[in-house]
Every structure is written in C-alpha cells, then in structure tokens.
Design a protein around this motif. Structure first.
Motif, short mmCIF file in Angstrom:
data_model
loop_
_atom_site.label_atom_id
_atom_site.label_comp_id
_atom_site.label_asym_id
_atom_site.label_seq_id
_atom_site.Cartn_x
_atom_site.Cartn_y
_atom_site.Cartn_z
N LEU A 65 0.82 -1.21 0.00
CA LEU A 65 0.00 0.00 0.00
C LEU A 65 0.86 1.27 0.00
O LEU A 65 0.45 2.30 -0.54
CB LEU A 65 -0.94 -0.01 1.20
N LYS A 66 2.03 1.20 0.59
CA LYS A 66 2.94 2.35 0.59
C LYS A 66 3.51 2.65 -0.80
O LYS A 66 3.99 3.76 -1.05
CB LYS A 66 4.11 2.10 1.55
N LYS A 67 3.44 1.67 -1.69
CA LYS A 67 3.97 1.85 -3.06
C LYS A 67 2.94 2.44 -4.01
O LYS A 67 3.19 2.54 -5.22
CB LYS A 67 4.46 0.51 -3.60
N GLN A 68 1.79 2.84 -3.48
CA GLN A 68 0.70 3.37 -4.30
C GLN A 68 1.18 4.47 -5.27
O GLN A 68 1.93 5.37 -4.89
CB GLN A 68 -0.38 3.95 -3.37
N LYS A 69 0.77 4.35 -6.52
CA LYS A 69 1.16 5.32 -7.55
C LYS A 69 0.08 6.38 -7.80
O LYS A 69 0.35 7.42 -8.42
CB LYS A 69 1.45 4.60 -8.87
N LEU A 70 -1.15 6.10 -7.36
CA LEU A 70 -2.27 7.03 -7.59
C LEU A 70 -2.39 7.92 -6.36
O LEU A 70 -3.11 7.61 -5.42
CB LEU A 70 -3.55 6.23 -7.85
N ASN A 71 -1.68 9.05 -6.38
CA ASN A 71 -1.49 9.85 -5.17
C ASN A 71 -2.05 11.26 -5.26
O ASN A 71 -1.53 12.18 -4.64
CB ASN A 71 0.00 9.89 -4.83
N GLU A 72 -3.15 11.44 -5.99
CA GLU A 72 -3.76 12.76 -6.10
C GLU A 72 -4.80 13.02 -5.02
O GLU A 72 -5.44 14.07 -5.03
CB GLU A 72 -4.39 12.92 -7.49
N GLY A 73 -4.98 12.05 -4.11
CA GLY A 73 -5.94 12.21 -3.03
C GLY A 73 -5.26 12.47 -1.70
O GLY A 73 -4.69 13.53 -1.47
N LEU A 74 -5.29 11.50 -0.81
CA LEU A 74 -4.78 11.68 0.56
C LEU A 74 -3.35 12.23 0.65
O LEU A 74 -3.08 13.11 1.46
CB LEU A 74 -4.86 10.35 1.32
N PRO A 75 -2.38 11.74 -0.14
CA PRO A 75 -1.00 12.21 0.04
C PRO A 75 -0.68 13.54 -0.63
O PRO A 75 0.39 14.10 -0.39
CB PRO A 75 -0.16 11.09 -0.61
N LYS A 76 -1.54 14.03 -1.48
CA LYS A 76 -1.20 15.12 -2.41
C LYS A 76 -0.55 16.33 -1.73
O LYS A 76 0.46 16.85 -2.22
CB LYS A 76 -2.44 15.58 -3.17
N TYR A 77 -1.10 16.81 -0.64
CA TYR A 77 -0.59 18.03 -0.01
C TYR A 77 0.12 17.77 1.32
O TYR A 77 0.36 18.72 2.08
CB TYR A 77 -1.75 19.01 0.21
N LEU A 78 0.46 16.52 1.60
CA LEU A 78 1.15 16.24 2.85
C LEU A 78 2.66 16.48 2.70
O LEU A 78 3.21 16.36 1.61
CB LEU A 78 0.91 14.79 3.28
N SER A 79 3.31 16.80 3.80
CA SER A 79 4.75 17.06 3.76
C SER A 79 5.52 15.77 3.53
O SER A 79 5.00 14.67 3.73
CB SER A 79 5.21 17.74 5.06
#
Length: 274
Positions: free
Chosen positions: A199-213
C-alpha cells in the motif's frame, strides 16, 4: 461595590475563557471546515492510532466500493498464502476473453478483449494495489473465488461490506481493515506487514497524500466508480500514525478528489499541532 467588581471580573474572565476554548479547533470542526460548501455526500473515518482520538461522519453510509474492494482481495490472497494454498512466486495465467466472460464484462466495458494475462501472485498483488490493475484483480479473484472472498469479509467483521456487482462498503469497515493491518491482526503479523508495504507503493497519489509534507508516508488505496471517489489508508507521521478514510458521491468526482486532498491536509495539520 467591591463584590460587584469581582463578580464582573470573574464573568469577563469566564467569557474570555469560553471564547478561547470555542476557537480551539477539534477534529470535528477541522473536518467540517474542510467540507464546507460541498455538493454531494461525504463519509469520513479518522482515528489517531496513538491517542485513540476518533471522528466518524456518516459511518454507516453504504457506497459503491469501486477499486477499494481490492484491499479485501489482497487480504484473502495472503490468507491463502498463509494456508499454503498459494505461493507468492506462483504464476497465474488466463485468457482475457475467459476472464471477461466469467466476470460478465461486456465488450463495451472491457479494457482488454484478446490475449493472455500471466503474472506471479506477488506481481499481481502489487499491480492490483499500486496502479489498480483490473485484470490483475480478476486473475486473483478467479484463484480465490467469490465465495471465499465473502467468507473473508464475514470472518473479519466487515459487516457492512458486500461482494457483488458492484461491491459495497463503508468508511467504518474500510477503517477497520486498515486498523487490523496496522496492528498485525489481518491474517497474521507477517501478512499485515507485507500488505502495508504494498500500500505504501501506491502510484495514484492525487488524493490523501497530495498536499502532505515529505516526512509523512501514506499506505493507501483509491477507489472510484461512476460518481463516487474514495481514498483510504494509514498516514505514518512524526506526531503519531492515524487512519483516514474518505468516501464521496457527487456530480464532480474530480472536484471530490481535490476535496479529499484538502481534507487530508487539514487533518494532518490538526494532528501535527496536538
């Protein structure tokens, strides 16, 4: 006269204290502000895994799961591996047309119509989760079986989720899934750890991770179908890890995706200040 002055001072101090307390953000007010003026329906599940602080909005609202069903499938596959019914390096193979026929995918809806798909179980798992590869999922589903997937849901207490066309789920069930793997309780500790790493290797990252540091790691899975847009997972942060699941149904799925990203940023900021 002096008594009146003291009473007045106490009243003013209490009023100021109330206003200060009222202005301190809570998890609920943080989510509410992030969802202001939304069009559509949103469900949210958040749980801090360090402090146990929790907030749930529309927890039992059932949504079309979209590709979120693939996290159940991942769990069921690892259960077969644990039971020595499957191996990670085992090669799965099937003709595309047979998969389409077996899972009642019409020629209009099929992403692929001819050829053969073959890959190892490990590769199928990673592609199914990290890029949401549908035929990797079909290959694994054929091996696991729909009936065993239903049993997997029942045995793990995902009571509001259902295998069907389309699959259904809730933020509460999805949040429970992520809590189980975080605690090493889904299948077993080794399997739970492997699921998190995928799950950490997720490539579709325009949601939850998008604006995180950059100091935050996110183990998550997206899901979308029709007017629904979802994202859920575990955020590994310096101040404490937490689960966040957001599901939505609106006339603007892309707008909902941006809303999910902004909500995730707001929650991250809230926990960072605690």
């Amino acid at each position: 006269m002096r008594t009146v002055k003291i009473a007045l001072i106490v009243f003013v101090l209490l009023l100021l204290l109330f206003r200060v307390k009222e202005s301190i953000p809570t998890l609920e007010t943080t989510v509410s502000k992030a969802l202001e003026d939304t069009k559509g329906t949103y469900s949210v599940y958040i749980k801090n895994l360090k402090t146990e602080e929790k907030y749930v909005l529309n927890g039992d609202r059932v949504f079309d799961a979209g590709s979120l069903y693939k996290i159940w499938l991942m769990g069921a596959v690892f259960e077969k591996i644990k039971n020595n019914e499957l191996e990670e390096d085992e090669i799965l193979e099937q003709k595309i047309d047979i998969l389409n026929q077996k899972f009642e995918i019409t020629s209009e809806d099929a992403e692929l119509t001819t050829g053969v798909i073959n890959m190892t179980v490990k590769s199928a798992l990673e592609r199914m989760i990290t890029i949401s590869h549908n035929y990797a999922a079909l290959l694994l589903t054929e091996n696991v079986g729909i009936s065993k997937l239903k049993v997997f849901l029942e045995q793990n207490g995902f009571n509001k989720s259902a295998v069907g066309v389309p699959p259904k789920t809730t933020v509460t069930d999805t949040g429970l899934f992520f809590e189980k793997i975080y605690k090493g309780e889904l299948v077993d500790q080794e399997a739970s750890k492997k699921m998190i790493e995928i799950l950490k290797k997720q490539k579709l990252n325009e949601g939850l991770p998008k604006y995180l540091s950059s100091d935050a790691q996110v183990a998550h899975k997206t899901g979308d179908i029709g007017w629904s847009k979802h994202d859920g997972g575990i955020v590994f942060a310096q101040n404490g890890d937490y689960i966040i699941v957001v599901m939505s149904e609106s006339s603007s799925p892309m707008g909902a995706q941006e809303r999910i990203a902004n909500l995730s940023k707001a929650v991250y900021g809230y926990f960072k200040m605690q």
